[in-house]
Design a protein around this motif. Structure first.
Motif, short mmCIF file in Angstrom:
data_model
loop_
_atom_site.label_atom_id
_atom_site.label_comp_id
_atom_site.label_asym_id
_atom_site.label_seq_id
_atom_site.Cartn_x
_atom_site.Cartn_y
_atom_site.Cartn_z
N ALA A 95 0.67 -1.42 -0.05
CA ALA A 95 0.30 0.05 -0.37
C ALA A 95 0.71 1.20 -0.18
CB ALA A 95 -1.17 -0.09 1.06
N THR A 96 2.01 1.02 1.01
CA THR A 96 2.69 2.44 0.90
C THR A 96 4.48 2.28 1.40
OG1 THR A 96 2.53 4.73 2.33
CG2 THR A 96 2.75 2.66 3.72
N GLY A 97 4.59 3.41 1.66
CA GLY A 97 6.30 3.32 2.48
C GLY A 97 6.11 3.74 3.52
N PRO A 98 7.37 4.38 4.34
CA PRO A 98 7.04 4.52 5.53
C PRO A 98 6.37 5.87 5.74
CG PRO A 98 9.64 3.29 4.99
CD PRO A 98 8.54 3.59 3.50
N PHE A 99 6.80 7.19 4.69
CA PHE A 99 5.56 8.03 5.44
C PHE A 99 4.30 7.71 5.32
CE2 PHE A 99 4.23 12.56 3.93
CZ PHE A 99 4.57 13.18 5.15
#
Length: 478
Positions: free
Chosen positions: A37-41
């Protein structure tokens, strides 16, 4: 005077119970689900939203337990007290259905874990062999529970160790192999991943955050076992912080060990695959053994919980009285039969699912949202009314703010889930209403609906018809 057996739990014991009830199977799939779904941010933003919302919900459960100690029939009893009989039924049915779907998820997880070592036989956990093994397991547990087998203390201990030790080992390994440049590359999304807005990235992680926090309401259940009432609030906060820290670490640290696309592509349970990328095959084996022991122990507990929900709802006349019957071993036998028949049917249905693992996880989350929404709503009503606040009027404003934030968060979760899952839940709620609710109301010779409840039922019917049409035409795919 000696303490009674129900007043022996210290703060550390209470905190351990909170942690044990919240750490479940979902945590083992966090790396892959988040990396897809996403990166660390985006992950940090998602955990900030989920952590705040679920903490507020925990505070609502605490407040209701203190202000309305007379309501002790389960989560759905708050919905009934605040919004009437039909909403009480929908809450009870939704909570039971969510628990059943959670049990299906456990079996799919077992199948997909075995599929890591025997891919031709078990596949992703929804192959014919995996389904047959699951059905055998379901009914073995069923007949064992009917004989009065309950989760003994030693099983609890084994399960807790099986859950926590692999997670700690994985976190230590990820810290040891932490690569700052890799983490930086992944931070805002990484390479070779589809472009998505930050809002879309965060939204796509929301349902798994609901799933991994399921059981947070269990903290309020332990209040009667506490040495000191004040320990319950402390245990809730300590347990919540510990579990949230564990889940955030399991989510974020893998981003510093491999490209995001690699983590997103590992098989379920994804923590095993993420650790394998770092330490080799033994990491996957180690996590997989932990998953199997943990899930089997948790399944035993949740089988009892499913039956207890139906049993308690029948005792409070929200379900047909058939489910209030107990066998000679004091097990709610009819409720257990009904639960495991439904679980078996859902397990069979995974054969036609494109991604049974994540589909069952998401359905479990969405069915839990309605009971949570109604609890938050009742928290607002109670704080506004002042009932139970006669001796602590200064807490009303604070509790109302907590309840409003929990209410807004739960509504946001429904939006994040998307129309597909809301319609599919309505498809399940309609036959539940027609069969179980109508049956229970006939037994009590009570009228079916008030005028407001009739509107709610009409909306459920329309949503269920749209959902059914979507399934038949292939517009909606499980």
């Amino acid at each position: 005077m000696a303490n009674s057996p129900v007043s022996k739990l210290s703060l550390p014991s209470l905190t351990a119970m909170v942690v044990g009830s919240m750490v479940g199977a979902g945590i083992f799939n966090l790396p892959g689900r988040f990396a897809t779904a996403t990166g660390p941010f985006g992950a940090i933003i998602a955990w900030a939203i989920a952590g705040t919302g679920m903490y507020m919900l925990a505070r609502v459960f605490q407040a209701l337990a203190e202000k309305r100690p007379d309501i002790d029939s389960g989560v759905f009893a708050y919905a009934k007290a605040g919004f009437g009989d039909y909403m009480g039924f929908l809450s009870a049915f939704g909570y039971w259905l969510g628990s059943c779907l959670g049990n299906v998820f456990y079996w799919v997880l077992i199948g997909s874990t075995l599929g890591r070592f025997f891919p031709e036989i078990f596949g992703d956990g929804s192959s014919a062999t995996a389904i047959i093994v699951s059905l055998v397991g379901i009914w073995c547990f069923h007949f064992m529970i009917l004989r009065g087998v309950e989760q003994a203390t030693f099983i609890n201990t084994v399960v807790t160790v099986a859950k926590i030790v692999p997670l700690i080992v994985a976190i230590l390994a990820f810290i040891f192999f932490f690569n700052y440049s890799q983490f930086s590359e992944n931070f805002f999304g990484g390479v070779n991943m589809p472009e998505k807005t930050l809002l879309a990235q965060v939204r796509d992680t929301m349902l798994i955050t609901v799933f991994v926090f399921l059981g947070i309401e269990g903290a309020s259940v332990y209040s009667r076992f506490a040495k000191k009432r004040s320990d319950v609030g402390s245990a809730t906060i300590l347990g919540f912080v510990a579990v949230t820290g564990l889940m955030v670490a399991i989510t974020l640290l893998p981003y510093a060990t491999a490209p995001r696309a690699y983590i997103a592509g590992v098989a379920n349970p994804s923590l095993a695959g993420a650790l394998e990328l770092v330490v080799g095959h033994w990491g996957a084996v180690f996590i997989s053994i932990g998953v199997l022991v943990s899930v089997l122990g948790a399944y035993l507990a949740w089988s009892l919980i499913c039956a207890e929900v139906l049993f308690a709802a029948a005792k409070s006349q929200d379900m047909p009285k058939l489910f209030a019957a107990q066998n000679g071993n004091r097990v709610p036998a009819n409720a257990l039969w009904m639960t495991n028949i439904v679980v078996s049917l859902f397990v069979i249905s995974t054969y036609w699912s494109r991604d049974a693992f994540n589909f069952m996880l998401d359905m479990t989350s969405v069915t839990a949202l309605l009971p949570y929404l109604l609890v938050a709503g009742y928290g607002v009503l109670l704080a506004r009314s002042g009932v139970g606040y006669e001796t602590t009027p200064n807490e009303r404003g604070r509790d109302q703010i907590f309840a409003w934030i929990a209410l807004i968060y739960t509504l946001f979760m429904f939006v994040a889930a998307g129309l597909k899952y809301v319609l599919l839940v309505a498809v399940l709620f309609l036959p539940g209403t027609i069969i179980l609710y109508f049956w229970a109301r006939r037994e009590q010779k009570a009228r079916l609906f008030t005028s407001v409840e009739l509107i709610v039922f009409a909306v459920t019917v329309v949503a269920a018809l749209i959902g059914t049409y979507g399934l038949v035409t292939g517009i909606i795919t499980p």
